[in-house]
Scaffold this motif. Structure first.
Motif, PDB file in Angstrom:
ATOM      1  N   MET A  59      16.370  13.564 122.962  1.00  0.00           N
ATOM      2  CA  MET A  59      17.259  14.708 123.093  1.00  0.00           C
ATOM      3  C   MET A  59      17.844  14.745 124.503  1.00  0.00           C
ATOM      4  O   MET A  59      17.221  14.285 125.470  1.00  0.00           O
ATOM      5  CB  MET A  59      16.505  16.009 122.807  1.00  0.00           C
ATOM      6  N   ASN A 112      18.810  21.630 121.667  1.00  0.00           N
ATOM      7  CA  ASN A 112      19.042  20.210 121.938  1.00  0.00           C
ATOM      8  C   ASN A 112      17.963  19.347 121.288  1.00  0.00           C
ATOM      9  O   ASN A 112      18.164  18.146 121.090  1.00  0.00           O
ATOM     10  CB  ASN A 112      19.072  19.969 123.445  1.00  0.00           C
ATOM     11  N   HIS A 168      15.728  17.806 118.304  1.00  0.00           N
ATOM     12  CA  HIS A 168      16.104  17.398 116.951  1.00  0.00           C
ATOM     13  C   HIS A 168      15.880  18.540 115.977  1.00  0.00           C
ATOM     14  O   HIS A 168      14.817  19.173 115.960  1.00  0.00           O
ATOM     15  CB  HIS A 168      15.284  16.187 116.513  1.00  0.00           C
ATOM     16  N   GLN A 217       9.813  12.576 124.223  1.00  0.00           N
ATOM     17  CA  GLN A 217      10.444  13.587 123.373  1.00  0.00           C
ATOM     18  C   GLN A 217       9.593  14.846 123.285  1.00  0.00           C
ATOM     19  O   GLN A 217      10.116  15.975 123.332  1.00  0.00           O
ATOM     20  CB  GLN A 217      10.681  13.008 121.974  1.00  0.00           C
ATOM     21  N   GLU A 234      10.926  18.551 124.222  1.00  0.00           N
ATOM     22  CA  GLU A 234      10.922  19.632 123.236  1.00  0.00           C
ATOM     23  C   GLU A 234      10.256  20.881 123.800  1.00  0.00           C
ATOM     24  O   GLU A 234      10.732  22.005 123.607  1.00  0.00           O
ATOM     25  CB  GLU A 234      10.202  19.176 121.963  1.00  0.00           C
TER      26      GLU A 234
END
Length: 638
Positions: A59, A205, A207, A512, A516
């Motif tokens: 992201m 942003n 997923h 990731q 997140e």
């Protein structure tokens, strides 16, 4: 109690063992691979799944010019700049859009977009945005009324032009958050959000699932005579009969490039759309792990849909955000119960001791368990789901812990089975016994970090706390000495233990995971994380009890005392672990294996998966989906 407070953010623990990482610590219950005990849960246990392909698109992160910039200060894990944060804290969409127009007039498109985003990416600001039903003339009038104070190039003559541009961006972003297919249509790029100031309600942003997303308010009981607490959560439905792509196309067709509505969203900012589940479908409820979110189930949900086509059946996977995780309400855990209900630090026999009050009281874990059960019953009451369609609760790590706990309940006869993998709390309670390994020092440290030290309470958040949490959670190793000399490291950083080294996407997945959490981090999340870690270490499926009353079941006088896991005899269980999930102080697979050997009255299967780590659902989603469906359809033929 002030004499107990360690320095703020101290991570020191007994014998130099650092404080817990995201993956809860465990004292090993090791069995050499050549001497696995006879399994009483199932016939056979050992499997070696074939490798599966994986792909992760990282992201985006904020442009450097829009990130926090404080001289001589450690970067704040992609925290937004102070001016953007101030408006996010204000939660006033008109004020944010006014600033967007001003920056557009000045020729600064990036900053203009960011302020327009802030108006709609936070839950509270978006709720006001929808309530106001902001149109071009409303914003233009607001801007002109504020022009008593100079706004650079923004004038009454061009206010309407820049107001329209700000609203274009805001409405496009709001629709794209609800219908991710529009992200590509509108070419939005990076979108500004400040989770620590106004929590997002949808992935921004990060997923976003390809499946339809919905909102639900769930009332959850609290102990101590408190009234129910309502948790607003997000969930997705894979196998939904409704066509979300058609909704995205409707926005594109009706609104074009200048939408002035958000389809299917009410004045409070919550989705008004509801799922349509085939009455003949089998439904599986997915429970994500600690600090994770609904999208954790994405790959398995896809595998379920593939298998549905092969079997000619309807399989529905419902995955939801747990409280204070993902895009659900970010709850202050003190609203559930005090930390003293779990235990308290004590100075005897050592100044690093912890007293769990002679019990394994875990109010937050109880709250999450009740939330999950009430989530299903709420869907049923609203006629969105027939709970008799539910075939299993399933999950790993914290989700596995919950699946084991729910599997013991007598008060939900509609649930036929549970599936648990890589479950937390399969270890002996850290609160019990003589402490030679720093277990109680770990509990003590977590208690302080969860707000036992008032300096760590959510209301006392300081700039350094964000960076300190990410360092603690993602970068800290467990070592015998306070420095890393290589040979003295007992266990690696927590995220390193989440995936097998055999999995090719491991490094990207860890990056990731960090990004997140940067999107959703706030002070409530920080202390919830430590409280949840504390309770999962205090709680143990090995604790010997003669009644299940603490789980809401009726007392059973005369029943023999036995470990909690032996009470998993209410319904069939599929239990699993990855053989690579066996780090020092986190030997989850060996502990699960030894526990399974004593589940004498449990119907079902146990699978020990060679070459697989903690995240079975990520590493071999198709294999594991097939194992689950074959188990559910076995009809007692284990």
């Amino acid at each position: 109690m002030n004499n107990h407070y360690p320095p703020k953010r101290s991570i020191a623990a007994f014998s130099g063992i650092a404080a817990i990482s995201l993956l809860s610590i465990n004292i090993a219950h090791a069995f050499p691979s050549s001497n696995i005990p006879t399994n009483n849960l199932v016939k056979g246990y050992d499997r070696t799944p074939a490798a599966e392909t994986c792909s992760i698109d990282l992201m985006p992160t904020p442009p450097a010019a829009l990130q926090e910039s404080i001289p001589f200060f450690v970067p704040g894990e992609h925290r937004l700049s102070l001016d953007l944060r101030m408006f996010a804290q204000g939660k006033d969409p008109m004020a944010s859009l006014n600033m967007a127009a001003a920056y557009y007039a000045a020729g600064n498109t990036a900053k203009g977009n960011a302020f327009a985003d802030i108006a709609v990416t936070g839950r509270k600001s978006f709720g006001k945005f929808m309530d106001l039903k902001i149109k071009d003339e409303d914003l233009t009038q607001y801007i002109v009324s504020k022009l008593k104070t100079p706004y650079g190039n923004l004038t009454p003559d061009n206010a309407a032009t820049h107001a329209a541009r700000a609203l274009d961006r805001a409405y496009k972003v709001a629709n794209a958050l609800h219908y991710p297919a529009l992200r590509q249509v509108y070419d939005l790029g990076w979108i500004a959000v400040s989770g620590e100031d106004d929590s997002p309600y949808r992935p921004v942003n990060a997923h976003a699932t390809q499946f339809n997303q919905y909102d639900l308010a769930v009332a959850v009981p609290r102990s101590g005579g408190k009234s129910d607490l309502t948790v607003h959560t997000r969930y997705f439905v894979a196998g939904d009969e409704k066509d979300g792509n058609a909704w995205a196309q409707m926005v594109e067709q009706w609104g074009g490039m200048h939408p002035r509505f958000v389809l299917g969203v009410g004045e409070d900012g919550a989705s008004t759309f509801t799922p349509r589940i085939d009455p003949n479908a089998e439904v599986y409820i997915y429970i994500h792990g600690m600090d994770s979110r609904a999208e954790e189930a994405e790959q398995m949900a896809e595998a379920f849909q593939k298998r549905a086509k092969e079997d000619g059946k309807k399989y529905v996977v419902i995955s939801l955000d747990l409280p204070t995780s993902g895009y659900a309400d970010q709850i202050n855990h003190f609203s559930i119960s005090s930390l003293e209900d779990v235990g308290h630090p004590k100075d005897a026999p050592f100044p690093t001791s912890f007293d769990a009050n002679g019990t394994h009281n875990v109010p937050v874990l109880n709250f999450i368990e009740n939330f999950l059960v009430n989530f299903v019953t709420t869907l049923d009451e609203k006629n969105l789901l027939d709970k008799a369609q539910v075939k299993a609760f399933m999950g790993g790590s914290l989700g596995g812990n919950m699946a084991l706990r729910i599997g013991r309940r007598h008060d939900i006869p509609w649930l036929p089975s549970t599936v648990a993998w890589s479950a937390a709390s399969v270890w002996d309670s850290f609160a019990d016994g003589v402490d030679f390994a720093g277990k109680k020092a770990t509990l003590r440290s977590l208690w302080f970090k969860a707000g036992g030290d008032p300096a760590n309470a959510p209301g006392n958040e300081v700039l350094a706390d964000r960076n300190a949490w990410f360092t603690d959670a993602f970068d800290t190793k467990i070592a015998v000495l306070p420095i890393d000399l290589g040979f003295n490291v007992i266990s690696p950083q927590g995220p390193v233990m989440w995936y097998s080294s055999n999995w090719p996407c491991k490094d990207k997945a860890i990056k990731q995971d960090r990004r997140e959490r940067q999107e959703t981090y706030n002070a409530n999340f920080r202390v919830w994380h430590y409280r949840l870690a504390l309770e999962q270490l205090v709680y143990s499926h090995r604790t010997v009890v003669s009644s299940l009353a603490p789980s809401g079941d009726p007392p059973q006088p005369g029943k023999p005392a036995k470990p909690l896991y032996q009470w998993n005899d209410q319904r069939p269980l599929l239990l699993a672990c990855g053989a690579d999930d066996n780090f020092n102080y986190a030997s989850i697979c060996d502990a699960t294996t030894s526990m399974s050997a004593g589940m004498f009255g449990t119907r079902g299967r146990f699978r020990r998966l060679n070459g697989i780590g903690h995240s079975i659902h990520n590493e071999v989603p198709s294999y594991w989906t097939n194992q689950i469906l074959d188990f559910v359809h076995a009809d007692g033929q284990w």
